[in-house]
Design a protein around this motif. Sequence first.
Motif, short mmCIF file in Angstrom:
data_model
loop_
_atom_site.label_atom_id
_atom_site.label_comp_id
_atom_site.label_asym_id
_atom_site.label_seq_id
_atom_site.Cartn_x
_atom_site.Cartn_y
_atom_site.Cartn_z
N ASP A 90 4.73 4.49 -4.58
CA ASP A 90 5.97 4.94 -6.35
C ASP A 90 4.60 5.98 -6.27
O ASP A 90 3.60 6.66 -6.90
CB ASP A 90 5.52 4.43 -7.04
CG ASP A 90 6.73 4.67 -8.28
OD1 ASP A 90 6.56 6.67 -8.49
OD2 ASP A 90 6.57 3.97 -9.61
N PHE A 91 5.12 7.48 -6.09
CA PHE A 91 4.36 8.60 -6.21
C PHE A 91 4.12 9.12 -7.56
O PHE A 91 3.17 9.85 -8.19
CB PHE A 91 4.78 9.78 -5.27
CG PHE A 91 4.46 9.49 -4.30
CD1 PHE A 91 3.39 9.00 -3.03
CD2 PHE A 91 6.40 9.59 -3.13
CE1 PHE A 91 3.99 8.93 -2.14
CE2 PHE A 91 5.79 9.32 -1.72
CZ PHE A 91 4.81 9.31 -1.08
N SER A 92 4.79 8.66 -8.42
CA SER A 92 5.08 8.69 -9.97
C SER A 92 3.39 8.61 -10.50
O SER A 92 3.34 8.92 -11.30
CB SER A 92 5.96 8.82 -10.59
OG SER A 92 6.12 6.98 -10.94
N HIS A 95 -2.05 10.35 -7.43
CA HIS A 95 -2.91 10.06 -6.07
C HIS A 95 -3.87 9.57 -6.21
O HIS A 95 -4.86 8.42 -5.77
CB HIS A 95 -3.26 11.61 -5.82
CG HIS A 95 -4.35 10.57 -4.38
ND1 HIS A 95 -5.47 11.63 -4.36
CD2 HIS A 95 -3.74 10.51 -3.12
CE1 HIS A 95 -6.10 10.97 -2.86
NE2 HIS A 95 -5.39 10.10 -2.69
N TRP A 98 -3.11 5.97 -7.63
CA TRP A 98 -3.40 5.06 -6.76
C TRP A 98 -4.38 4.87 -5.99
O TRP A 98 -4.84 3.60 -4.94
CB TRP A 98 -1.85 6.18 -5.62
CG TRP A 98 -1.82 5.47 -4.17
CD1 TRP A 98 -1.24 4.36 -3.88
CD2 TRP A 98 -2.99 6.03 -3.30
NE1 TRP A 98 -1.35 4.56 -2.43
CE2 TRP A 98 -2.53 4.68 -1.72
CE3 TRP A 98 -3.65 6.97 -2.68
CZ2 TRP A 98 -2.50 4.91 -0.72
CZ3 TRP A 98 -4.11 6.98 -1.59
CH2 TRP A 98 -3.65 6.58 -0.64
N MET A 228 -0.68 9.63 3.54
CA MET A 228 -0.05 9.72 1.79
C MET A 228 -0.85 10.22 0.92
O MET A 228 -0.02 10.98 -0.48
CB MET A 228 -1.06 8.05 1.45
CG MET A 228 0.18 7.44 2.02
SD MET A 228 2.04 6.57 1.48
CE MET A 228 1.18 5.95 -0.16
N THR A 229 -1.82 10.85 0.57
CA THR A 229 -2.60 12.14 0.20
C THR A 229 -1.94 13.09 0.32
O THR A 229 -1.35 13.51 -1.29
CB THR A 229 -4.50 12.00 0.30
OG1 THR A 229 -4.69 11.16 0.97
CG2 THR A 229 -4.74 13.59 0.16
N LEU A 231 1.46 13.17 0.30
CA LEU A 231 2.60 13.12 0.16
C LEU A 231 2.85 13.33 -1.96
O LEU A 231 4.10 13.32 -2.59
CB LEU A 231 3.55 12.23 0.36
CG LEU A 231 4.02 11.82 2.38
CD1 LEU A 231 4.36 10.47 2.07
CD2 LEU A 231 5.47 13.14 2.44
N PHE A 232 1.56 13.50 -2.18
CA PHE A 232 1.39 12.85 -3.49
C PHE A 232 1.59 14.27 -4.16
O PHE A 232 1.90 14.34 -5.50
CB PHE A 232 0.13 12.52 -4.19
CG PHE A 232 0.26 11.20 -4.04
CD1 PHE A 232 0.34 10.54 -5.34
CD2 PHE A 232 -0.42 10.26 -2.94
CE1 PHE A 232 0.62 8.85 -5.19
CE2 PHE A 232 -0.07 8.66 -3.38
CZ PHE A 232 0.63 8.18 -4.22
N ARG A 238 9.27 8.35 -3.98
CA ARG A 238 8.80 7.15 -3.50
C ARG A 238 8.76 7.13 -1.93
O ARG A 238 9.25 8.13 -1.82
CB ARG A 238 10.14 5.70 -3.55
CG ARG A 238 9.87 5.59 -4.99
CD ARG A 238 10.46 3.89 -5.59
NE ARG A 238 11.70 4.24 -5.79
CZ ARG A 238 12.53 4.85 -6.32
NH1 ARG A 238 12.59 4.83 -7.58
NH2 ARG A 238 13.74 4.76 -5.79
#
Length: 306
Positions: A90-92, A95, A98, A228-229, A231-232, A238
Amino acid sequence: MVELGVGTRGVTPIALTFQIGARTLASVDRSLIRVPYTLDAVLAAAPPVLPPLDGDGYLITSLPEPLLPTIQRDGMIGYVRQRYVRYHADFSVGHEAWLAALSGSARATIKRKTKKVAAASGGTLDIRAYRTPDEFAAFHPLARRVSARTYQEKLLGAGLPAAGDSLHRLIELAAADCVRAWLLSIAGEPVAYLCCTARGGTLLYTYVGHDPGYNDLSPGTVLQAEAMTQLFDDRFARFDFTEGEGQHKRLFATGGTRCVDLLLLRPTLANRATVAALAGFDAAVAVAKRAAASPLLARIARRVRR
């Protein structure tokens, strides 16, 4: 109604495999309607809406496990082929949150592996991102060189498409801003790729692979961490790690839902025989896995391999 997938498809031949790990020993074709759950439907625990029965039956994938008792079988044979956690990020959460949620050992492992990959490439981490049609055109031949060497392509037939309708669809998605891809190179040689496609606000773990000759450097983990870094800061809500489990998915996910792949077949003699064979094979594989975990048997196996 929550969308279950790109839409339930008409009856198609689907191979029900007798598989150990990534190796398929045999398969039986059945004409099935595949009903795939999207991540949205998984998280909403939406009951499946099955189309009119045709062919041999249905294959419902990523069905949330709590929904199993609610499935109306109407005399059909039900068989759970596999159970797994469908992981997502879940990107919300942001970073920093997470990253902080990862264990200390996980953060240290990612940092150590990233340094090793950079050192092998002259001290610089060479990861490039691609998203536009022109960028995808540059990415594709390089990623194909990696894909051709992966077990995903050699054993599962799940490599990055080389040509045909699947490649054309990726090009269309790139033109619609629905592709995110990354390539990791070491000393100028492509060794790992990740190609994701979007469905609404969710980015899917669509095609992935790395050159097995670089296993000791864990390039796939390093590439996923960098993706992933980035994509935030992107537009997605998501990241969907899709069906199946794995340490890699557990490492980067923020949550997961217990799911099953459910076969619903007409009660014909052929289908009963197929389910009996699958059940017997799956049970034998499960017993073998438990036995292999025994320290004594593991030592015997090592001696036999010598």
